[in-house]
Scaffold this motif. Structure first.
Motif, PDB file in Angstrom:
ATOM      1  N   LYS A  45      84.332  -6.300  38.867  1.00 17.12           N
ATOM      2  CA  LYS A  45      83.107  -6.394  38.065  1.00 17.12           C
ATOM      3  C   LYS A  45      82.562  -5.022  37.691  1.00 17.12           C
ATOM      4  CE  LYS A  45      81.410 -11.005  39.205  1.00 17.12           C
ATOM      5  NZ  LYS A  45      82.574 -11.591  39.845  1.00 17.12           N
ATOM      6  N   LEU A  46      82.929  -3.996  38.466  1.00 15.66           N
ATOM      7  CA  LEU A  46      82.518  -2.626  38.129  1.00 15.66           C
ATOM      8  C   LEU A  46      83.574  -1.925  37.271  1.00 15.66           C
ATOM      9  CD1 LEU A  46      80.910  -1.232  41.426  1.00 15.66           C
ATOM     10  CD2 LEU A  46      79.812  -2.371  39.496  1.00 15.66           C
ATOM     11  N   ASN A  47      84.619  -2.666  36.897  1.00 16.80           N
ATOM     12  CA  ASN A  47      85.689  -2.136  36.051  1.00 16.80           C
ATOM     13  C   ASN A  47      86.390  -0.923  36.671  1.00 16.80           C
ATOM     14  OD1 ASN A  47      85.383  -4.023  33.871  1.00 16.80           O
ATOM     15  ND2 ASN A  47      83.539  -2.887  33.247  1.00 16.80           N
ATOM     16  N   LEU A  48      86.534  -0.950  37.984  1.00 16.23           N
ATOM     17  CA  LEU A  48      87.252   0.128  38.653  1.00 16.23           C
ATOM     18  C   LEU A  48      88.754  -0.075  38.460  1.00 16.23           C
ATOM     19  CD1 LEU A  48      85.264   0.450  42.011  1.00 16.23           C
ATOM     20  CD2 LEU A  48      84.880   1.596  39.835  1.00 16.23           C
ATOM     21  N   ASN A  49      89.483   1.031  38.482  1.00 15.87           N
ATOM     22  CA  ASN A  49      90.937   0.995  38.285  1.00 15.87           C
ATOM     23  C   ASN A  49      91.619   0.721  39.628  1.00 15.87           C
ATOM     24  OD1 ASN A  49      93.475   1.212  37.195  1.00 15.87           O
ATOM     25  ND2 ASN A  49      93.484   3.450  37.202  1.00 15.87           N
ATOM     26  N   ILE A  50      91.972  -0.542  39.874  1.00 17.35           N
ATOM     27  CA  ILE A  50      92.436  -0.935  41.204  1.00 17.35           C
ATOM     28  C   ILE A  50      93.856  -1.485  41.174  1.00 17.35           C
ATOM     29  CG2 ILE A  50      90.094  -1.429  42.002  1.00 17.35           C
ATOM     30  CD1 ILE A  50      90.761  -4.427  41.664  1.00 17.35           C
ATOM     31  N   ALA A  51      94.519  -1.356  42.336  1.00 19.74           N
ATOM     32  CA  ALA A  51      95.767  -2.055  42.643  1.00 19.74           C
ATOM     33  C   ALA A  51      95.601  -2.614  44.051  1.00 19.74           C
ATOM     34  CB  ALA A  51      96.954  -1.112  42.563  1.00 19.74           C
ATOM     35  N   LEU A  52      96.423  -3.580  44.419  1.00 21.51           N
ATOM     36  CA  LEU A  52      96.301  -4.239  45.720  1.00 21.51           C
ATOM     37  C   LEU A  52      97.520  -3.931  46.584  1.00 21.51           C
ATOM     38  CD1 LEU A  52      95.042  -7.783  44.613  1.00 21.51           C
ATOM     39  CD2 LEU A  52      93.735  -5.660  44.887  1.00 21.51           C
ATOM     40  N   ALA A  53      97.294  -3.860  47.887  1.00 23.03           N
ATOM     41  CA  ALA A  53      98.379  -3.692  48.855  1.00 23.03           C
ATOM     42  C   ALA A  53      98.215  -4.748  49.940  1.00 23.03           C
ATOM     43  CB  ALA A  53      98.348  -2.295  49.463  1.00 23.03           C
ATOM     44  N   HIS A  54      99.245  -5.573  50.127  1.00 28.55           N
ATOM     45  CA  HIS A  54      99.172  -6.666  51.101  1.00 28.55           C
ATOM     46  C   HIS A  54     100.272  -6.513  52.153  1.00 28.55           C
ATOM     47  CE1 HIS A  54      98.516 -10.691  52.736  1.00 28.55           C
ATOM     48  NE2 HIS A  54      99.845 -10.811  52.766  1.00 28.55           N
ATOM     49  N   CYS A  55      99.879  -6.584  53.421  1.00 26.31           N
ATOM     50  CA  CYS A  55     100.827  -6.517  54.536  1.00 26.31           C
ATOM     51  C   CYS A  55     101.087  -7.930  55.067  1.00 26.31           C
ATOM     52  CB  CYS A  55     100.286  -5.661  55.674  1.00 26.31           C
ATOM     53  SG  CYS A  55     100.003  -3.946  55.233  1.00 26.31           S
ATOM     54  N   ASN A  56     102.350  -8.309  55.153  1.00 27.68           N
ATOM     55  CA  ASN A  56     102.739  -9.572  55.781  1.00 27.68           C
ATOM     56  C   ASN A  56     103.403  -9.225  57.105  1.00 27.68           C
ATOM     57  OD1 ASN A  56     103.808 -11.998  56.610  1.00 27.68           O
ATOM     58  ND2 ASN A  56     104.693 -12.543  54.622  1.00 27.68           N
ATOM     59  N   PHE A  57     102.669  -9.439  58.211  1.00 33.73           N
ATOM     60  CA  PHE A  57     103.182  -9.085  59.528  1.00 33.73           C
ATOM     61  C   PHE A  57     104.062 -10.184  60.122  1.00 33.73           C
ATOM     62  CE2 PHE A  57      99.355  -6.389  59.166  1.00 33.73           C
ATOM     63  CZ  PHE A  57      99.960  -5.161  59.341  1.00 33.73           C
ATOM     64  N   CYS A  58     104.226 -11.279  59.389  1.00 33.66           N
ATOM     65  CA  CYS A  58     105.143 -12.349  59.794  1.00 33.66           C
ATOM     66  C   CYS A  58     104.862 -12.860  61.217  1.00 33.66           C
ATOM     67  CB  CYS A  58     106.597 -11.874  59.693  1.00 33.66           C
ATOM     68  SG  CYS A  58     107.078 -11.321  58.039  1.00 33.66           S
ATOM     69  N   LEU A  59     103.578 -12.974  61.545  1.00 38.08           N
ATOM     70  CA  LEU A  59     103.183 -13.402  62.892  1.00 38.08           C
ATOM     71  C   LEU A  59     102.761 -14.869  62.939  1.00 38.08           C
ATOM     72  CD1 LEU A  59     101.098 -10.261  63.936  1.00 38.08           C
ATOM     73  CD2 LEU A  59     103.349 -10.919  64.809  1.00 38.08           C
ATOM     74  N   ARG A  60     102.482 -15.471  61.770  1.00 42.79           N
ATOM     75  CA  ARG A  60     101.982 -16.849  61.746  1.00 42.79           C
ATOM     76  C   ARG A  60     102.828 -17.726  60.808  1.00 42.79           C
ATOM     77  NH1 ARG A  60      97.650 -16.102  59.052  1.00 42.79           N
ATOM     78  NH2 ARG A  60      97.792 -13.846  58.936  1.00 42.79           N
ATOM     79  N   ALA A  61     104.128 -17.429  60.791  1.00 43.33           N
ATOM     80  CA  ALA A  61     105.109 -18.239  60.064  1.00 43.33           C
ATOM     81  C   ALA A  61     104.663 -18.537  58.642  1.00 43.33           C
ATOM     82  CB  ALA A  61     105.387 -19.524  60.853  1.00 43.33           C
ATOM     83  N   ASN A  62     104.570 -19.827  58.330  1.00 41.05           N
ATOM     84  CA  ASN A  62     104.267 -20.239  56.958  1.00 41.05           C
ATOM     85  C   ASN A  62     102.905 -19.738  56.485  1.00 41.05           C
ATOM     86  OD1 ASN A  62     106.708 -21.555  56.863  1.00 41.05           O
ATOM     87  ND2 ASN A  62     105.849 -23.551  57.445  1.00 41.05           N
ATOM     88  N   GLU A  63     101.952 -19.613  57.405  1.00 40.45           N
ATOM     89  CA  GLU A  63     100.614 -19.166  57.032  1.00 40.45           C
ATOM     90  C   GLU A  63     100.642 -17.737  56.503  1.00 40.45           C
ATOM     91  OE1 GLU A  63      96.345 -18.270  59.192  1.00 40.45           O
ATOM     92  OE2 GLU A  63      97.519 -19.968  59.920  1.00 40.45           O
ATOM     93  N   SER A  64     101.407 -16.868  57.146  1.00 44.78           N
ATOM     94  CA  SER A  64     101.521 -15.483  56.682  1.00 44.78           C
ATOM     95  C   SER A  64     102.139 -15.428  55.300  1.00 44.78           C
ATOM     96  CB  SER A  64     102.372 -14.666  57.667  1.00 44.78           C
ATOM     97  OG  SER A  64     101.739 -14.540  58.920  1.00 44.78           O
ATOM     98  N   ASP A  65     103.176 -16.212  55.086  1.00 45.80           N
ATOM     99  CA  ASP A  65     103.825 -16.233  53.768  1.00 45.80           C
ATOM    100  C   ASP A  65     102.892 -16.805  52.700  1.00 45.80           C
ATOM    101  OD1 ASP A  65     106.119 -15.152  54.834  1.00 45.80           O
ATOM    102  OD2 ASP A  65     107.078 -17.088  55.178  1.00 45.80           O
TER     103      ASP A  65
END
Length: 442
Positions: free
Chosen positions: A40-60
Motif C-alpha cells: 500500500k506504500l508502493n515500496l519495491n519489495i520481493a519475498l523470501a520464504h523458508c520451508n524447513f520441512c518440519l510439518r510435512a504437508n503443512e510446510s509445503d
C-alpha cells in the motif's frame, strides 16, 4: 494502522521508499500484514520464504501459498527448502537456533546476490515482550533486556511498535489471507508457553504492559549509553597495551576500581564472557590459567589479563619462493615485504637487512617450535628461541604467535624482534635483501 505505519517509516526508515527490499515471508499473519502494508506504500519489495520441512504437508502448503500470492500480485519471490531434521542431527544447536541461522544466512546470500538494500522481518511488540521475559529468565544484562533491535545490520523490523492485536484487527478489516502455523500452539516451545500461559495473564493484570515495556526499554537504552561511555573511560585506565593480536589489562588497576567485580561483565561480555565469578577468579589464578569464549581467549599472565581473538591463532607455514614479494600475515595484521636494495639502511624492530647471497630460497615462514635456536644479533653465541622469549618477557599468547623466517633449517629473523647475526651484511656483501613488516599506518 496504515497511517501510523507510514508515519513510522517516514520517521525511522525514510530510505525504504527508494530501496530494494526483501521481506521475510512465512505466510503467517505477521508477515502477510507487513507485505500488505508495504504494498500500500508502493515500496519495491520481493519475498523470501523458508520451508524447513518440519510439518510435512503443512510446510509445503505454506510455501505454495506464498508462491501463489506472489504470482497473483506480480511480486518476485524466492523460496528454499531445508532438510532441517538432517541438519539438526549434525548440529549442537537447538532447533530454533539452527532454523534462525539457516534463515538469516540465506537471506544475506539473497541480499548480496540480487543487490537488495534491506531485509524486513515482521517482529512486533508482542514478540519483543516475549523476548524480554526469556532474557530476564536467563539472567541477561542490559543488552538482553533492551529487547529486539529495530535495526541490526541490513535487517529492519518496522512493526515493532505495533501489537499483535493491532495487526490482527488490520488483517481482518482488510481481508488479508494468511496461513496458521500449527507449531505455534505447541507447548513444547518456551516462547509458546509464554505466549499462551504467561503473557495473557500478565496483560490482564497490566493492560498497558506493552506501552510500559517500550518506556522501560527506552530508559534502558539511555542507561546503556551512559554505561558504555563510562566503560570507555575506565578502559583507558586499565589497558596496559592494545594491538591487533591482543589486549593487556592491568590486574592491579582492575582491582583498584570501586566494586571491581561489577566492571568485569561490561568490560568482557562483548567478547563472549558472561560469568562474573569466573572472570573475577581469573585475576588471582596462577599464570597460564585461561578461559575461553566462542570468539576469544582470556589468559592470566603474571600481572595482566590478556585478551586475544581466537581467529588469529592459526598455525603458519609458508614457502617464499623468491624476493620482491609481499605477503599478508594475518596473525600480525601486516604485510611482510621482501625486496632487493643496494645499501643497508637503518635497522629497527620491523626491518631486517640481510646478506642476500646467504639466503637460500625458498625461505620458510613458520611458527617457532621447542628446540629452535639462533645466533641473536648483538649477542654472543647461540640461544634457544624459548629462552630468548623468556628474557624478553613475552606473554604466553605472544610466544604462541611468534613467527620465524628461516633459510633451509637456519633462523634468519625472529619476525619483528631480532635478526640472526649469521645473515647480517658486512663490508664484503655484494647484494642486500631488505625484509620489512608494513602496517596500515606505515
Amino acid at each position: 494502522m496504515l497511517a501510523n505505519f507510514k508515519d513510522h517509516i517516514k520517521q525511522h526508515f525514510p530510505t525504504l521508499f527508494e530501496e530494494n527490499i526483501l521481506i521475510a515471508c512465512s505466510g503467517g499473519l505477521d508477515s502477510m500484514t507487513l507485505v500488505d502494508l508495504c504494498q500500500k506504500l508502493n515500496l519495491n519489495i520481493a519475498l523470501a520464504h523458508c520451508n524447513f520441512c518440519l510439518r510435512a504437508n503443512e510446510s509445503d502448503a505454506e510455501e505454495a501459498f506464498v508462491l501463489s500470492f506472489a504470482k497473483e500480485n506480480d511480486i518476485n519471490v524466492y523460496s528454499k527448502k531445508f532438510d532441517t531434521q538432517l541438519l539438526l542431527q549434525n548440529s549442537k544447536q537447538s532447533l530454533q537456533m539452527l532454523a534462525r541461522e539457516l534463515r538469516y544466512n540465506w537471506f544475506y546470500s539473497l541480499l548480496e546476490l540480487h543487490q537488495f538494500d534491506r531485509i524486513l522481518t515482521a517482529h512486533h511488540a508482542d514478540d519483543n515482550l516475549e523476548t524480554f521475559f526469556i532474557n530476564l529468565a536467563r539472567g541477561s544484562g542490559i543488552d538482553g533486556l533492551i529487547g529486539i533491535p529495530k535495526q541490526n545490520g541490513a535487517v529492519s523490523r518496522p512493526l515493532l511498535p505495533f501489537s499483535r492485536q493491532v495487526l490482527l484487527d488490520y488483517a481482518k478489516k482488510n481481508q488479508i489471507q494468511w496461513k496458521q502455523d500449527s507449531s505455534n500452539t505447541s507447548l513444547k516451545y518456551q516462547r509458546n508457553q509464554l505466549r499462551q500461559q504467561l503473557i495473557p495473564v500478565f496483560k490482564e493484570l497490566y493492560p498497558k504492559v506493552l506501552e510500559a515495556l517500550a518506556t522501560t526499554q527506552t530508559n534502558l537504552k539511555a542507561s546503556k549509553v551512559l554505561l558504555e561511555n563510562h566503560i570507555q573511560d575506565i578502559t583507558k585506565r586499565i589497558v596496559f597495551k592494545s594491538e591487533k593480536a591482543e589486549t593487556h589489562y592491568d590486574i592491579s588497576a582492575l582491582k583498584s576500581l570501586t566494586s571491581a567485580k561489577l566492571y568485569l561483565f561490561p568490560l568482557f561480555n562483548r567478547f563472549g564472557f558472561s560469568d562474573w565469578d569466573e572472570l573475577y577468579a581469573l585475576m588471582d589464578a596462577q599464570s597460564g590459567k585461561k578461559i575461553l569464549s566462542k570468539t576469544h581467549t582470556l589468559l592470566k599472565d603474571r600481572d595482566f589479563l590478556i585478551l586475544s581473538d581466537n581467529k588469529l591463532s592459526d598455525s603458519v607455514n609458508l614457502q617464499i619462493k623468491s624476493n620482491d614479494k609481499t605477503f599478508f600475515l594475518d596473525g600480525l595484521g601486516c604485510n611482510l615485504k621482501i625486496e632487493n636494495t643496494d645499501k643497508v639502511g637503518k635497522n629497527h624492530q620491523n626491518t631486517a637487512f640481510l646478506d642476500a647471497d646467504k639466503l637460500h630460497f625458498p625461505l620458510q615462514l613458520r611458527n617457532w617450535r621447542a628446540g629452535d635456536y639462533f645466533y641473536p644479533k648483538g649477542m654472543r653465541g647461540k640461544k634457544k628461541i624459548g629462552k630468548f622469549f623468556k628474557d624478553e618477557k613475552l606473554s604466553t599468547i605472544e610466544k604462541s604467535r611468534a613467527l620465524l623466517l628461516c633459510s633451509d633449517s637456519q633462523v634468519v629473523w625472529v619476525i619483528g624482534r631480532r635478526q640472526d647475526s649469521r645473515f647480517v651484511p658486512d663490508k664484503n656483501s655484494i647484494s642486500i635483501c631488505k625484509i620489512s613488516l608494513q602496517y596500515a599506518t606505515d
